[in-house]
Design a protein around this motif. Sequence first.
Motif, PDB file in Angstrom:
ATOM      1  N   PRO A 290     -32.414 -42.162  14.499  1.00 38.27           N
ATOM      2  CA  PRO A 290     -31.804 -41.572  14.431  1.00 38.27           C
ATOM      3  C   PRO A 290     -33.114 -40.813  13.261  1.00 38.27           C
ATOM      4  O   PRO A 290     -32.643 -40.486  12.310  1.00 38.27           O
ATOM      5  CB  PRO A 290     -31.057 -42.982  13.119  1.00 38.27           C
ATOM      6  CG  PRO A 290     -30.406 -43.276  14.191  1.00 38.27           C
ATOM      7  CD  PRO A 290     -31.547 -43.918  14.738  1.00 38.27           C
ATOM      8  N   ILE A 291     -33.795 -41.480  12.902  1.00 37.74           N
ATOM      9  CA  ILE A 291     -35.123 -41.389  11.663  1.00 37.74           C
ATOM     10  C   ILE A 291     -35.599 -40.539  12.704  1.00 37.74           C
ATOM     11  O   ILE A 291     -35.887 -39.121  11.732  1.00 37.74           O
ATOM     12  CB  ILE A 291     -36.015 -42.954  12.059  1.00 37.74           C
ATOM     13  CG1 ILE A 291     -35.078 -44.217  10.290  1.00 37.74           C
ATOM     14  CG2 ILE A 291     -37.234 -42.039  10.813  1.00 37.74           C
ATOM     15  CD1 ILE A 291     -35.931 -45.369  10.512  1.00 37.74           C
ATOM     16  N   LEU A 292     -35.994 -40.884  13.902  1.00 42.77           N
ATOM     17  CA  LEU A 292     -36.119 -39.374  14.528  1.00 42.77           C
ATOM     18  C   LEU A 292     -35.345 -38.485  14.947  1.00 42.77           C
ATOM     19  O   LEU A 292     -36.306 -37.292  14.486  1.00 42.77           O
ATOM     20  CB  LEU A 292     -36.443 -39.933  16.234  1.00 42.77           C
ATOM     21  CG  LEU A 292     -36.843 -39.219  17.361  1.00 42.77           C
ATOM     22  CD1 LEU A 292     -38.596 -38.695  16.885  1.00 42.77           C
ATOM     23  CD2 LEU A 292     -37.023 -39.450  19.299  1.00 42.77           C
ATOM     24  N   LEU A 293     -34.543 -38.168  14.911  1.00 46.71           N
ATOM     25  CA  LEU A 293     -32.880 -37.042  14.968  1.00 46.71           C
ATOM     26  C   LEU A 293     -33.570 -36.638  13.504  1.00 46.71           C
ATOM     27  O   LEU A 293     -33.527 -35.036  13.350  1.00 46.71           O
ATOM     28  CB  LEU A 293     -32.117 -37.665  14.750  1.00 46.71           C
ATOM     29  CG  LEU A 293     -31.437 -36.541  15.472  1.00 46.71           C
ATOM     30  CD1 LEU A 293     -31.806 -35.469  16.352  1.00 46.71           C
ATOM     31  CD2 LEU A 293     -29.760 -37.116  15.742  1.00 46.71           C
ATOM     32  N   LEU A 294     -33.813 -37.087  12.680  1.00 46.64           N
ATOM     33  CA  LEU A 294     -33.710 -36.640  11.058  1.00 46.64           C
ATOM     34  C   LEU A 294     -35.309 -36.902  11.130  1.00 46.64           C
ATOM     35  O   LEU A 294     -35.151 -35.785  10.143  1.00 46.64           O
ATOM     36  CB  LEU A 294     -34.057 -38.437   9.951  1.00 46.64           C
ATOM     37  CG  LEU A 294     -34.274 -37.393   8.565  1.00 46.64           C
ATOM     38  CD1 LEU A 294     -32.943 -36.887   8.037  1.00 46.64           C
ATOM     39  CD2 LEU A 294     -34.280 -38.938   7.743  1.00 46.64           C
ATOM     40  N   SER A 295     -36.693 -36.595  11.113  1.00 41.01           N
ATOM     41  CA  SER A 295     -37.528 -36.041  11.559  1.00 41.01           C
ATOM     42  C   SER A 295     -37.591 -34.675  12.213  1.00 41.01           C
ATOM     43  O   SER A 295     -38.272 -33.502  11.407  1.00 41.01           O
ATOM     44  CB  SER A 295     -38.608 -37.064  11.604  1.00 41.01           C
ATOM     45  OG  SER A 295     -38.384 -36.677  13.625  1.00 41.01           O
ATOM     46  N   SER A 296     -37.005 -34.256  12.923  1.00 36.81           N
ATOM     47  CA  SER A 296     -36.581 -32.854  13.668  1.00 36.81           C
ATOM     48  C   SER A 296     -35.847 -32.661  12.712  1.00 36.81           C
ATOM     49  O   SER A 296     -36.245 -31.142  12.581  1.00 36.81           O
ATOM     50  CB  SER A 296     -36.015 -32.765  14.775  1.00 36.81           C
ATOM     51  OG  SER A 296     -37.229 -34.628  15.761  1.00 36.81           O
ATOM     52  N   VAL A 297     -34.722 -32.942  12.161  1.00 34.16           N
ATOM     53  CA  VAL A 297     -34.073 -32.197  11.087  1.00 34.16           C
ATOM     54  C   VAL A 297     -34.760 -31.253   9.573  1.00 34.16           C
ATOM     55  O   VAL A 297     -34.776 -30.360   9.438  1.00 34.16           O
ATOM     56  CB  VAL A 297     -32.766 -32.809  10.934  1.00 34.16           C
ATOM     57  CG1 VAL A 297     -31.297 -31.832   9.940  1.00 34.16           C
ATOM     58  CG2 VAL A 297     -31.814 -32.845  12.000  1.00 34.16           C
ATOM     59  N   VAL A 298     -35.755 -32.539   9.628  1.00 31.88           N
ATOM     60  CA  VAL A 298     -36.596 -32.234   7.857  1.00 31.88           C
ATOM     61  C   VAL A 298     -37.225 -31.226   8.550  1.00 31.88           C
ATOM     62  O   VAL A 298     -37.479 -30.184   8.146  1.00 31.88           O
ATOM     63  CB  VAL A 298     -37.019 -33.615   7.695  1.00 31.88           C
ATOM     64  CG1 VAL A 298     -38.130 -32.300   6.902  1.00 31.88           C
ATOM     65  CG2 VAL A 298     -35.919 -34.450   6.849  1.00 31.88           C
TER      66      VAL A 298
ATOM     67  N   SER B 251     -34.855 -33.872  20.177  1.00 32.04           N
ATOM     68  CA  SER B 251     -33.844 -35.449  19.998  1.00 32.04           C
ATOM     69  C   SER B 251     -32.370 -35.603  20.090  1.00 32.04           C
ATOM     70  O   SER B 251     -32.506 -36.840  20.387  1.00 32.04           O
ATOM     71  CB  SER B 251     -34.644 -35.295  18.615  1.00 32.04           C
ATOM     72  OG  SER B 251     -35.707 -34.531  18.512  1.00 32.04           O
ATOM     73  N   ILE B 252     -31.925 -34.513  20.348  1.00 31.13           N
ATOM     74  CA  ILE B 252     -30.706 -35.144  20.421  1.00 31.13           C
ATOM     75  C   ILE B 252     -30.169 -35.343  22.048  1.00 31.13           C
ATOM     76  O   ILE B 252     -29.670 -36.044  22.326  1.00 31.13           O
ATOM     77  CB  ILE B 252     -29.372 -33.166  19.602  1.00 31.13           C
ATOM     78  CG1 ILE B 252     -29.696 -33.477  18.530  1.00 31.13           C
ATOM     79  CG2 ILE B 252     -28.031 -33.415  20.307  1.00 31.13           C
ATOM     80  CD1 ILE B 252     -28.984 -31.756  18.333  1.00 31.13           C
TER      81      ILE B 252
END
Length: 320
Positions: A105-113, A282-283
């Motif tokens: 989830p943190i990896l996914l968040l970094s991609s969203v950021v 990432s997803i």
Amino acid sequence: MMAVIWLLVGLALVLWGANALTDGSSSIASRLGVSDLVIGLTVVAFGTSTPELVISIVSAVNGSAPLAVGNTIGSNIFNILAIIGITALVRPIKVERTIMTTELPILLLSSVVIWALGNSSWINGFGNNIISRTDGIFLLLAFALFMRHTLAAARTQQQTPTEGQNNREMPVWRSILYIVLGLTALIFGGDRFVAGASSIAIKAGISEGVVGLTIVAIGTSLPELATSVVAAIKGKPGLAVGNVIGSNIFNIFMVLGITSTISPLPFEGIDNMDLGTLLVASILFYLFAWVYKKRTITRLEGMVLLLCYIAYMTALLLRL
């Protein structure tokens, strides 16, 4: 001729360095009683992300800030689609439950950021797409929180001993030596591989722009590729996955955080095809790890990821 020699020497150093780093890190993990995953998320991820950090800082100082963004995003796309894909083809990757609930989830968040920062002018309705110094400070704060969580987990998490594990432990001094020499070989070998491959490509008539967007991004990710594949072969899936996840989080939160505080980073030459590919990658990484609730990235899923990277590279070359 020298370009070919450097290409081979660089590849040999990367492979040897990955082997030494994996052995040394696993031994340290065993002695400290922490998992290979934690070591992969910290020591190994930081070491294999060094090429991206150095190139990005040098680019920012020399007034080539967009190169830092391109190299980071390109490396992260390669890390997920190519490295996880190739590693899963070598050996299906078992994903620990803690990775699914926290690190991915943190990896996914970094991609969203990074997607949001790359579309800041559209989101705000004005201005340019840029990572400002203020954004950089927030990225570094996010990285500090991630490290705090990881180190806290290392203190509470005990690695389950496996049969014969103690027999594989090296003396502490040798483990540290293996880690230092392994990282040195990975970084120097990756640099020589990039130099050799770039020289060959330019002599073959390929433009420097194409070389920078392809060979340089792939070359700076060679340490991650070699480390993850070798770790998977040696039955260390936590180290293999932790290395990729940690490197991607390091690249966005730490590398871009440090670089943008030195010089604001514009998204020149980076569009939503690149940012969208990273987000989709990432997803897919997250979804594939959940398929059938087995928490295993299979060879078939690895092939899908690798084919996605080939498709992205094809689209990238057609765009230039």
